[in-house]
Design a protein around this motif. Structure first.
Motif, PDB file in Angstrom:
ATOM      1  N   SER A  26       0.885  -1.166   0.000  1.00 16.57           N
ATOM      2  CA  SER A  26       0.000   0.000   0.000  1.00 16.57           C
ATOM      3  C   SER A  26       0.921   1.213   0.000  1.00 16.57           C
ATOM      4  CB  SER A  26      -0.875   0.016   1.253  1.00 16.57           C
ATOM      5  OG  SER A  26      -1.663  -1.144   1.299  1.00 16.57           O
ATOM      6  N   THR A  93       0.731  -7.495  -4.945  1.00 11.94           N
ATOM      7  CA  THR A  93      -0.300  -6.538  -5.324  1.00 11.94           C
ATOM      8  C   THR A  93       0.112  -5.164  -4.825  1.00 11.94           C
ATOM      9  OG1 THR A  93      -2.028  -8.227  -5.171  1.00 11.94           O
ATOM     10  CG2 THR A  93      -2.747  -5.936  -5.138  1.00 11.94           C
ATOM     11  N   ILE A  95      -1.232  -1.395  -4.208  1.00 11.40           N
ATOM     12  CA  ILE A  95      -2.418  -0.552  -4.083  1.00 11.40           C
ATOM     13  C   ILE A  95      -1.932   0.884  -3.968  1.00 11.40           C
ATOM     14  CG2 ILE A  95      -4.469  -0.012  -2.715  1.00 11.40           C
ATOM     15  CD1 ILE A  95      -4.357  -2.914  -1.680  1.00 11.40           C
ATOM     16  N   ILE A 116      -3.747  -2.207  -8.208  1.00 10.47           N
ATOM     17  CA  ILE A 116      -5.100  -1.746  -7.910  1.00 10.47           C
ATOM     18  C   ILE A 116      -5.008  -0.254  -7.636  1.00 10.47           C
ATOM     19  CG2 ILE A 116      -7.043  -1.887  -6.312  1.00 10.47           C
ATOM     20  CD1 ILE A 116      -6.179  -4.814  -5.779  1.00 10.47           C
ATOM     21  N   ASP A 118      -6.587   2.871  -6.098  1.00  7.25           N
ATOM     22  CA  ASP A 118      -7.569   3.258  -5.090  1.00  7.25           C
ATOM     23  C   ASP A 118      -8.118   4.626  -5.472  1.00  7.25           C
ATOM     24  OD1 ASP A 118      -9.069   3.797  -2.870  1.00  7.25           O
ATOM     25  OD2 ASP A 118      -7.375   4.015  -1.514  1.00  7.25           O
TER      26      ASP A 118
END
Length: 123
Positions: A26, A93, A95, A116, A118
């Motif tokens: 993240s 992954t 984000i 991904i 956000d």
């Protein structure tokens, strides 16, 4: 109770979705402005959390850097992932929001890496 050799092998088999092989990054940026409005000393800060997949997992490695160099961000990210047990295989992954300096990060990471974006905004 004694398990047969075949039963033991099936218990040890790696299943899809194994948390030990799922890693999540993240990552976000923040623009830090100087307290002095006459100063040109503004910079961009990159903050990230690297850890395993799984809902509610609060562990992980955090890092922050003021370098917007793509190689430096990738290297810091890989270092944090390795501290979490990443050994060059598994699903990664990323984000992030749509910040320009983060768009290229998933392509710079080892494969397979999913990205991904956000798009949520806070009120």
């Amino acid at each position: 109770m004694t398990l047969s050799k075949m039963e033991r092998a099936s218990l040890e088999m790696q299943l899809p979705g194994d948390r030990r092989k799922e890693f999540v990054i993240s990552i976000d940026t923040a623009h830090v402005r100087s307290a002095d409005p006459n100063s040109g000393r503004n910079f961009e800060l990159v903050v990230a959390r690297c850890g395993h997949g799984g809902r509610g997992d609060v562990s992980g490695r955090y890092f922050a850097t003021s370098s917007s160099d793509q190689t430096a961000i990738r290297d810091r990210t890989l270092h944090a992932l390795r501290q979490e047990g990443y050994r060059g295989f598994g699903d990664v992954t990323v984000i992030s929001d749509g910040a320009e300096i983060l768009k290229r990060l998933p392509r710079a990471m080892p494969k397979p890496t999913a990205h991904i974006i956000d798009c949520s905004t806070s009120p």
